[in-house]
Design a protein around this motif. Structure first.
Motif, PDB file in Angstrom:
ATOM      1  N   CYS A 190      -3.402  -6.717 -22.093  1.00  0.00           N
ATOM      2  CA  CYS A 190      -3.979  -7.069 -20.791  1.00  0.00           C
ATOM      3  C   CYS A 190      -5.478  -7.335 -20.896  1.00  0.00           C
ATOM      4  O   CYS A 190      -6.036  -8.118 -20.143  1.00  0.00           O
ATOM      5  CB  CYS A 190      -3.730  -5.946 -19.793  1.00  0.00           C
TER       6      CYS A 190
ATOM      7  N   SER B  74      -4.214 -12.773 -19.633  1.00  0.00           N
ATOM      8  CA  SER B  74      -3.540 -12.080 -18.535  1.00  0.00           C
ATOM      9  C   SER B  74      -2.141 -12.624 -18.268  1.00  0.00           C
ATOM     10  O   SER B  74      -1.803 -13.738 -18.670  1.00  0.00           O
ATOM     11  CB  SER B  74      -4.328 -12.125 -17.220  1.00  0.00           C
ATOM     12  N   CYS B  75      -1.360 -11.852 -17.522  1.00  0.00           N
ATOM     13  CA  CYS B  75       0.012 -12.242 -17.220  1.00  0.00           C
ATOM     14  C   CYS B  75       0.077 -13.482 -16.345  1.00  0.00           C
ATOM     15  O   CYS B  75       1.134 -14.059 -16.146  1.00  0.00           O
ATOM     16  CB  CYS B  75       0.763 -11.079 -16.567  1.00  0.00           C
TER      17      CYS B  75
ATOM     18  N   HIS C 175       4.925  -8.696 -18.230  1.00  0.00           N
ATOM     19  CA  HIS C 175       5.474  -9.830 -17.472  1.00  0.00           C
ATOM     20  C   HIS C 175       5.573 -11.105 -18.306  1.00  0.00           C
ATOM     21  O   HIS C 175       6.107 -12.109 -17.853  1.00  0.00           O
ATOM     22  CB  HIS C 175       4.646 -10.087 -16.214  1.00  0.00           C
TER      23      HIS C 175
ATOM     24  N   CYS D  31      -8.468  -8.508 -18.340  1.00  0.00           N
ATOM     25  CA  CYS D  31      -7.928  -8.678 -16.987  1.00  0.00           C
ATOM     26  C   CYS D  31      -8.280  -7.462 -16.155  1.00  0.00           C
ATOM     27  O   CYS D  31      -8.616  -7.578 -14.986  1.00  0.00           O
ATOM     28  CB  CYS D  31      -6.423  -8.870 -17.004  1.00  0.00           C
ATOM     29  N   LEU D  32      -8.202  -6.272 -16.753  1.00  0.00           N
ATOM     30  CA  LEU D  32      -8.545  -5.072 -15.986  1.00  0.00           C
ATOM     31  C   LEU D  32      -9.550  -4.181 -16.685  1.00  0.00           C
ATOM     32  O   LEU D  32      -9.917  -3.144 -16.158  1.00  0.00           O
ATOM     33  CB  LEU D  32      -7.279  -4.280 -15.585  1.00  0.00           C
TER      34      LEU D  32
ATOM     35  N   ARG E 176     -13.575  -5.150 -11.572  1.00  0.00           N
ATOM     36  CA  ARG E 176     -12.264  -5.302 -12.196  1.00  0.00           C
ATOM     37  C   ARG E 176     -12.387  -5.553 -13.708  1.00  0.00           C
ATOM     38  O   ARG E 176     -11.653  -5.007 -14.508  1.00  0.00           O
ATOM     39  CB  ARG E 176     -11.517  -6.464 -11.528  1.00  0.00           C
TER      40      ARG E 176
ATOM     41  N   ASP F 115       3.772  -2.080 -11.847  1.00  0.00           N
ATOM     42  CA  ASP F 115       2.657  -3.025 -11.945  1.00  0.00           C
ATOM     43  C   ASP F 115       2.865  -4.083 -10.871  1.00  0.00           C
ATOM     44  O   ASP F 115       3.962  -4.633 -10.752  1.00  0.00           O
ATOM     45  CB  ASP F 115       2.633  -3.683 -13.329  1.00  0.00           C
TER      46      ASP F 115
ATOM     47  N   HIS G 208      -1.383  -2.349 -21.285  1.00  0.00           N
ATOM     48  CA  HIS G 208      -2.535  -2.243 -20.394  1.00  0.00           C
ATOM     49  C   HIS G 208      -3.810  -1.745 -21.073  1.00  0.00           C
ATOM     50  O   HIS G 208      -4.886  -2.238 -20.790  1.00  0.00           O
ATOM     51  CB  HIS G 208      -2.206  -1.341 -19.202  1.00  0.00           C
TER      52      HIS G 208
ATOM     53  N   ILE H  53       2.222  -8.433 -22.974  1.00  0.00           N
ATOM     54  CA  ILE H  53       2.092  -8.070 -21.564  1.00  0.00           C
ATOM     55  C   ILE H  53       3.494  -8.067 -20.953  1.00  0.00           C
ATOM     56  O   ILE H  53       4.279  -8.996 -21.154  1.00  0.00           O
ATOM     57  CB  ILE H  53       1.195  -9.058 -20.797  1.00  0.00           C
TER      58      ILE H  53
ATOM     59  N   HIS I 170       2.085  -7.108 -10.495  1.00  0.00           N
ATOM     60  CA  HIS I 170       2.385  -8.505 -10.824  1.00  0.00           C
ATOM     61  C   HIS I 170       3.819  -8.732 -11.300  1.00  0.00           C
ATOM     62  O   HIS I 170       4.145  -9.779 -11.861  1.00  0.00           O
ATOM     63  CB  HIS I 170       1.355  -9.049 -11.808  1.00  0.00           C
TER      64      HIS I 170
ATOM     65  N   ASN J 295      -6.022 -12.739 -12.483  1.00  0.00           N
ATOM     66  CA  ASN J 295      -5.584 -12.803 -11.098  1.00  0.00           C
ATOM     67  C   ASN J 295      -6.423 -12.014 -10.097  1.00  0.00           C
ATOM     68  O   ASN J 295      -6.192 -12.090  -8.905  1.00  0.00           O
ATOM     69  CB  ASN J 295      -4.138 -12.328 -11.033  1.00  0.00           C
TER      70      ASN J 295
HETATM   71  S1  SF4 Z   1      -2.499  -8.146 -13.950  1.00  0.00           S
HETATM   72 FE1  SF4 Z   1      -3.678  -7.834 -15.782  1.00  0.00          FE
HETATM   73  S2  SF4 Z   1      -3.424  -5.660 -16.098  1.00  0.00           S
HETATM   74 FE2  SF4 Z   1      -1.755  -6.217 -14.725  1.00  0.00          FE
HETATM   75  S3  SF4 Z   1      -0.051  -6.735 -16.089  1.00  0.00           S
HETATM   76 FE3  SF4 Z   1      -1.174  -8.605 -15.699  1.00  0.00          FE
HETATM   77  S4  SF4 Z   1      -2.536  -8.788 -17.431  1.00  0.00           S
HETATM   78 FE4  SF4 Z   1      -1.879  -6.675 -17.342  1.00  0.00          FE
END
Ligand code: SF4
Lengths: 198, 481
Positions: B421, B360-361, B123, B424-425, B449, B142, B77, B121, B144, B443
């Motif tokens: 990540c 991102s995931c 996931h 993404c965040l 964000r 998390d 992250h 990541i 996701h 996402n």
């Molecule tokens: S949503 Fe973004 S921050 Fe959360 S696990 Fe997936 S890539 Fe990482």
């Protein structure tokens, strides 16, 4: 966790819908390794400019509004699973969040930290928003009621019976799970789970 | 006669089970009368951001992890995506990553940290390593985590207190959600990929439309998707509020799993395979809600607002706010458009953007990056946009090189970063500046964000790639590739 039952307090209204966990506590403040101190960054980007000056229009910066109850529009707490959202709300001093709809993970996180998510009808929510500032609400967990003190107008709310008992007594889920250790062990054996590291 | 028939039908009603029920029932240790069930957890993924307080918690109680072998850790992250071999510059991030290392070492948890060939990541790595397997219960701090449901698992995101519960007891207290099935039948148009399917669904049922439900995705359009594309669909289940998303495993699933690092092999594979083949909803299973969608009506999608439900077809119009009857919804959209600097009733098509984030995931697996390469091959990015491409894992990064995709990206002027990540965040330094637009394959388009003031437009890897070349919001169907 602290035992909790009746809370009577003024409230802070935030009549926006879909307040997500990134607004409650932005990701850049998730680098702490303890549960404390998140309250100062609650709603950080709505509350402060980039240089740290408070945004005057934001309700938490208006000293006329205060209280232990936060009232928000529907779908409160959607988004990330970060428990930091519940921690920042509690650390700021809110013990109850009232909304007409809560996101699932936030609801669990709140309950696990002794913050009561009180889900009311949209109609009752609008009644609260219409109240004058300084009006008090009473949340009675044992009775599962929320009351507008001035009018006596009230509504009951749902809460899982088990969770309610936990909150009233200040227990948490881990205490419970540890108490059924043997049953978990029996389940593992029955289902041939490997219980030793490979 | 009638009564006998009634008896038979109520009998079958009891017997017929959904995919969700089959997995759930197998994992219930006990149910508290009038309360939640104690659910046994097969796999627990952890990362640096939501685990430190949970480790502290069990230590304070003088406990150890009950089953450390069922927990797998990675750092994703807040890690930097350049110079990962150097010490992390940001002090707080460094401390968090170091604590994860110390905690894992101390508690006997396998860690695929920075520098490890399996890092990535959370996931992305679970499935690619074959740790994620059909029929499992999987959790992670998390939201996701629903991604893993693509293999026919019950997989969901949890808070840190729950991470602590799994550490202590390998169990969680959970209330059975309602079950929704979304059937998508038919053929997808050219230029439409799995990201468009899920953005379309969320735009139809809203960002809270599946709250309280676990969602099973079914139908021919889902069956025809690859495993990686299925993961993209399940990944975003939480963006409509769903607790979990899942797809019944089939030959595509088994084919994908075979030979992966931690997938079963030999006799064990055969035994498992026989079990996995049972994992589907019975024909007469009853769902609390069913939604049917015609695949052909899905167009490439893009979001204009600040929640993933605020999406439109790429050539569509932003809703006219005056004509939205629901007051709450109208206010939400007005506020979103204000933040986004966009106008009600206008098209997004042709609008200049300054950034493209591919990662991102949701969309950073090898197939996503192949899609991007297929669009941009031999072309150069528009000089006015910055393009960041962040593979989901070390293994994906290796594969990019092995296939020579890195050359295509470099020639186009894309910046290839290391796994994490990232934007993404926006926890590390990969952020989008305030006020600027970013077409992102991630996402979430929430306010701030991708960085304070950043304006995110969610879209598929194809749409992001086309915009990287043109510098404006582009309909990939009209793009020459
Ligand atoms: S949503 Fe973004 S921050 Fe959360 S696990 Fe997936 S890539 Fe990482």
């Amino acid at each position: 966790m602290q035992a909790i039952n009746i809370i009577t307090s003024t409230f802070v209204p935030m009549p926006m819908e879909n307040i997500d966990t990134d607004q409650i506590i932005p990701a850049r403040f998730l680098k702490a390794t303890t549960r404390l101190g998140f309250g100062k960054n609650l709603f950080r980007d709505w509350r402060y400019y980039a240089n740290g000056d408070p945004k005057e229009n934001f309700i938490l910066n208006n000293s006329a509004y205060s209280g232990e109850i936060l009232v928000a529009g529907k779908n409160f707490g959607c988004g990330s699973s970060r428990e930091h959202a519940a921690w920042s709300i509690l650390d700021y001093g809110f013990f109850v969040v009232v909304s007409s709809f809560f996101a699932d993970i936030f609801k669990n996180n709140a309950l696990n930290n002794g913050v009561i998510p009180v889900q009311v009808s949209e109609e009752f929510l609008q009644k609260i928003f219409a109240l004058e500032n300084g009006s008090a609400l009473t949340v009675n967990l044992a009775e599962q009621t929320i009351t507008i003190d001035a009018t006596g107008n009230n509504e009951t709310f749902d809460i899982n019976h088990y969770k309610k008992t936990c909150l009233l007594n200040g227990y948490d889920d881990i205490d419970y799970l540890l108490s059924i250790k043997e049953e978990i062990a029996a389940f593992e054996i029955k289902n041939s789970y490997q219980t030793q590291p490979a | 006669m009638l009564s006998i028939r009634l008896l038979i039908s109520s009998f079958t009603y009891v017997m017929a089970k959904t995919l969700f029920d089959k997995i759930w029932d197998k994992h219930v240790v006990k149910t508290i009368p009038g309360g939640p069930s104690v659910l046994y957890i097969d796999k627990h993924f952890i990362h640096e951001v939501t685990s430190p307080q949970a480790f502290n918690g069990i230590e304070k109680r003088g406990l150890k992890l009950l089953r450390p072998q069922n927990t797998v850790a990675t750092a994703d992250h807040n890690v930097p995506t350049i110079d990962q071999h150097l010490p992390i510059k940001d002090e707080l991030s460094r401390i968090q990553v170091q604590q994860l290392k110390d905690n894992c070492a101390h508690h006997g948890v396998e860690l695929y940290g920075l520098g490890h060939p399996f890092q990535g990541i959370v996931h992305i790595i679970g499935p690619e390593l074959g740790i994620t397997q059909p029929g499992m219960t999987i959790v992670c701090g998390d939201s996701h985590t629903s991604t893993h449901g693509a293999f026919g698992c019950i997989a969901f995101g949890i808070g840190t207190s729950e991470v602590e519960m799994v550490f202590a007891s390998q169990c969680l207290l959970q209330t059975r959600p309602k079950i929704m099935r979304i059937n998508i039948e038919g053929e997808l148009q050219k230029g439409v990929v799995s990201k468009d399917i899920i953005l379309y669904i969320i735009s139809k049922i809203s960002s809270s439309g599946a709250t309280g439900y676990a969602v099973e995705y079914a139908g021919s359009a889902i069956r025809n998707l690859s495993m990686e594309a299925r993961m993209t669909v399940c990944n975003m289940s939480i963006e409509m509020g769903a607790r979990a998303g899942m797809i019944a495993p089939d030959e595509t699933t088994f084919e994908y799993m075979k030979g992966r690092e931690f997938a079963p092999s030999g006799d064990e594979w055969d035994t498992k395979l026989a079990q996995w083949k049972q994992l589907k909803s019975d024909d007469d299973a009853i769902f609390d809600q069913e939604i049917n969608i015609d695949a052909a009506e899905i167009e490439p999608m893009i979001t204009y607002g600040t929640n993933p439900g605020l999406g439109i077809a790429i050539n569509g119009m932003i809703p006219v706010t005056d004509s939205i009857p629901d007051e709450g919804e109208r206010k939400t959209i007005i506020k979103a458009l204000q933040y986004m600097g966009l106008e009600s009733g206008k098209q997004l098509l042709g609008m200049p953007v300054q950034h493209i984030f591919i990662g991102s995931c949701t969309n950073s697996r090898i197939e996503d990056l192949r899609l991007v390469a297929s669009v941009i091959k031999g072309k150069k990015k528009n000089p006015k946009v910055q393009v960041m491409i962040v593979p989901g894992s070390q293994q994906v990064a290796q594969q990019v090189k092995a296939e020579g995709l890195d050359k295509i990206f470099e020639e186009a002027g894309f910046a290839i970063r290391q796994a994490g990540c990232s934007a993404c965040l926006g926890m590390n330094e990969d952020k989008i500046p305030a006020g600027e637009y970013c077409i992102s394959t991630s996402n979430r388009n929430f306010e701030g964000r991708q960085g304070a003031g950043a304006r995110t437009l969610l879209a598929s890897p194809l749409t992001a790639a086309a915009a990287a070349i043109t510098g404006v919001v582009t309909d990939v169907r009209e793009f020459n590739y």
